[in-house]
Motif scaffolding. Structure first.
Motif, PDB file in Angstrom:
ATOM      1  N   GLN A 110       6.823  29.240  46.139  1.00  0.00           N
ATOM      2  CA  GLN A 110       6.342  29.344  44.272  1.00  0.00           C
ATOM      3  C   GLN A 110       6.710  30.820  43.778  1.00  0.00           C
ATOM      4  O   GLN A 110       7.344  31.045  42.824  1.00  0.00           O
ATOM      5  CB  GLN A 110       5.011  29.069  43.967  1.00  0.00           C
ATOM      6  CG  GLN A 110       4.391  27.519  44.279  1.00  0.00           C
ATOM      7  CD  GLN A 110       3.017  27.350  44.086  1.00  0.00           C
ATOM      8  OE1 GLN A 110       2.401  28.228  43.735  1.00  0.00           O
ATOM      9  NE2 GLN A 110       2.645  26.414  44.587  1.00  0.00           N
ATOM     10  N   LEU A 111       6.424  31.827  44.705  1.00  0.00           N
ATOM     11  CA  LEU A 111       6.563  33.313  44.266  1.00  0.00           C
ATOM     12  C   LEU A 111       8.085  33.530  43.997  1.00  0.00           C
ATOM     13  O   LEU A 111       8.270  34.099  43.178  1.00  0.00           O
ATOM     14  CB  LEU A 111       5.767  34.208  45.223  1.00  0.00           C
ATOM     15  CG  LEU A 111       6.159  35.428  44.916  1.00  0.00           C
ATOM     16  CD1 LEU A 111       5.480  36.121  43.877  1.00  0.00           C
ATOM     17  CD2 LEU A 111       5.563  36.372  46.352  1.00  0.00           C
ATOM     18  N   VAL A 112       8.717  32.894  45.168  1.00  0.00           N
ATOM     19  CA  VAL A 112      10.042  33.639  44.876  1.00  0.00           C
ATOM     20  C   VAL A 112      10.741  32.727  43.743  1.00  0.00           C
ATOM     21  O   VAL A 112      11.648  33.267  43.098  1.00  0.00           O
ATOM     22  CB  VAL A 112      10.930  32.780  46.224  1.00  0.00           C
ATOM     23  CG1 VAL A 112      12.515  32.711  46.284  1.00  0.00           C
ATOM     24  CG2 VAL A 112      10.602  33.610  47.443  1.00  0.00           C
ATOM     25  N   ALA A 113      10.399  31.404  43.586  1.00  0.00           N
ATOM     26  CA  ALA A 113      11.035  30.692  42.299  1.00  0.00           C
ATOM     27  C   ALA A 113      10.678  31.700  40.840  1.00  0.00           C
ATOM     28  O   ALA A 113      11.600  31.705  40.116  1.00  0.00           O
ATOM     29  CB  ALA A 113      10.456  29.356  42.333  1.00  0.00           C
ATOM     30  N   GLU A 116       2.790  42.951  37.796  1.00  0.00           N
ATOM     31  CA  GLU A 116       1.773  42.881  36.776  1.00  0.00           C
ATOM     32  C   GLU A 116       2.044  41.393  36.278  1.00  0.00           C
ATOM     33  O   GLU A 116       0.969  40.966  35.421  1.00  0.00           O
ATOM     34  CB  GLU A 116       2.081  44.020  35.577  1.00  0.00           C
ATOM     35  CG  GLU A 116       1.652  45.420  36.262  1.00  0.00           C
ATOM     36  CD  GLU A 116       1.940  46.433  35.188  1.00  0.00           C
ATOM     37  OE1 GLU A 116       2.524  45.963  34.103  1.00  0.00           O
ATOM     38  OE2 GLU A 116       1.466  47.585  35.210  1.00  0.00           O
ATOM     39  N   THR A 117       2.701  40.693  36.612  1.00  0.00           N
ATOM     40  CA  THR A 117       2.997  39.196  36.175  1.00  0.00           C
ATOM     41  C   THR A 117       1.650  38.490  36.537  1.00  0.00           C
ATOM     42  O   THR A 117       1.070  38.658  37.753  1.00  0.00           O
ATOM     43  CB  THR A 117       4.082  38.521  36.546  1.00  0.00           C
ATOM     44  OG1 THR A 117       4.063  38.518  38.129  1.00  0.00           O
ATOM     45  CG2 THR A 117       5.452  39.096  36.186  1.00  0.00           C
ATOM     46  N   GLU A 118       1.310  37.464  35.870  1.00  0.00           N
ATOM     47  CA  GLU A 118       0.219  36.570  36.098  1.00  0.00           C
ATOM     48  C   GLU A 118       0.575  35.946  37.578  1.00  0.00           C
ATOM     49  O   GLU A 118      -0.297  35.694  37.983  1.00  0.00           O
ATOM     50  CB  GLU A 118       0.139  35.510  35.024  1.00  0.00           C
ATOM     51  CG  GLU A 118      -1.316  34.744  35.078  1.00  0.00           C
ATOM     52  CD  GLU A 118      -1.526  33.934  34.108  1.00  0.00           C
ATOM     53  OE1 GLU A 118      -1.952  32.768  34.152  1.00  0.00           O
ATOM     54  OE2 GLU A 118      -1.166  34.360  32.776  1.00  0.00           O
ATOM     55  N   TYR A 119       1.492  35.389  37.702  1.00  0.00           N
ATOM     56  CA  TYR A 119       1.840  34.747  38.780  1.00  0.00           C
ATOM     57  C   TYR A 119       1.810  35.632  40.071  1.00  0.00           C
ATOM     58  O   TYR A 119       1.252  35.017  41.063  1.00  0.00           O
ATOM     59  CB  TYR A 119       3.264  34.013  39.064  1.00  0.00           C
ATOM     60  CG  TYR A 119       4.464  34.797  38.728  1.00  0.00           C
ATOM     61  CD1 TYR A 119       4.872  35.297  39.925  1.00  0.00           C
ATOM     62  CD2 TYR A 119       5.054  34.842  37.576  1.00  0.00           C
ATOM     63  CE1 TYR A 119       6.186  36.042  39.499  1.00  0.00           C
ATOM     64  CE2 TYR A 119       6.254  35.519  37.327  1.00  0.00           C
ATOM     65  CZ  TYR A 119       6.953  36.201  38.468  1.00  0.00           C
ATOM     66  OH  TYR A 119       7.871  37.088  38.057  1.00  0.00           O
ATOM     67  N   PHE A 120       2.173  36.797  40.043  1.00  0.00           N
ATOM     68  CA  PHE A 120       2.222  37.797  41.323  1.00  0.00           C
ATOM     69  C   PHE A 120       0.428  37.917  41.409  1.00  0.00           C
ATOM     70  O   PHE A 120       0.285  37.869  42.528  1.00  0.00           O
ATOM     71  CB  PHE A 120       2.745  39.155  40.769  1.00  0.00           C
ATOM     72  CG  PHE A 120       2.506  40.182  42.058  1.00  0.00           C
ATOM     73  CD1 PHE A 120       3.596  40.178  43.136  1.00  0.00           C
ATOM     74  CD2 PHE A 120       1.512  40.796  42.110  1.00  0.00           C
ATOM     75  CE1 PHE A 120       3.435  40.908  44.130  1.00  0.00           C
ATOM     76  CE2 PHE A 120       1.482  41.918  43.415  1.00  0.00           C
ATOM     77  CZ  PHE A 120       2.340  42.046  44.208  1.00  0.00           C
TER      78      PHE A 120
END
Length: 106
Positions: free
Chosen positions: A28-31, A71-75
């Motif tokens: 998911q992170l890579v995508a 700083e992204t929400e997914y990170f």
């Protein structure tokens, strides 16, 4: 090679038995990461000798792009809340390609 690009080598040692959970979250992170305009390259690797060691090679267009990634929400959700608790250790090293052997892609 431009002076302001950021090259990172990341090493994660996964807790025993958590390899599959980390790999699923990493997918998911890579995508997400590869869609960032400032992310030029984002590639995970797994050690052939120790499958609990995961390495990431990341290239960002600038320091601001690398900061924006963190700083992204997914990170925050995928890395800090999901993956980090499943790790024994986490190391992030900023590197630069050797000028003599730089791949023209970067």
């Amino acid at each position: 090679m431009e002076e302001n690009k950021v090259f990172l080598m990341v090493k994660w040692q996964v807790q025993p038995g958590q390899e599959e959970a980390v790999r699923q979250a990493l997918t998911q992170l890579v995508a997400h990461s590869r869609t960032e305009p400032g992310c030029l390259y984002y590639q995970p690797h797994v050690s052939t000798a120790q499958p609990d060691l995961i390495y990431l090679y990341e290239v960002y267009a600038s320091p601001a792009a690398a900061t924006a990634h963190r700083e992204t929400e997914y990170f925050q959700q995928i890395v800090l809340q999901t993956i980090v608790p499943l790790l024994l250790s986490r190391e992030v090293v900023a590197v630069n390609p050797l000028a003599e052997v730089v791949n023209s892609r970067f």
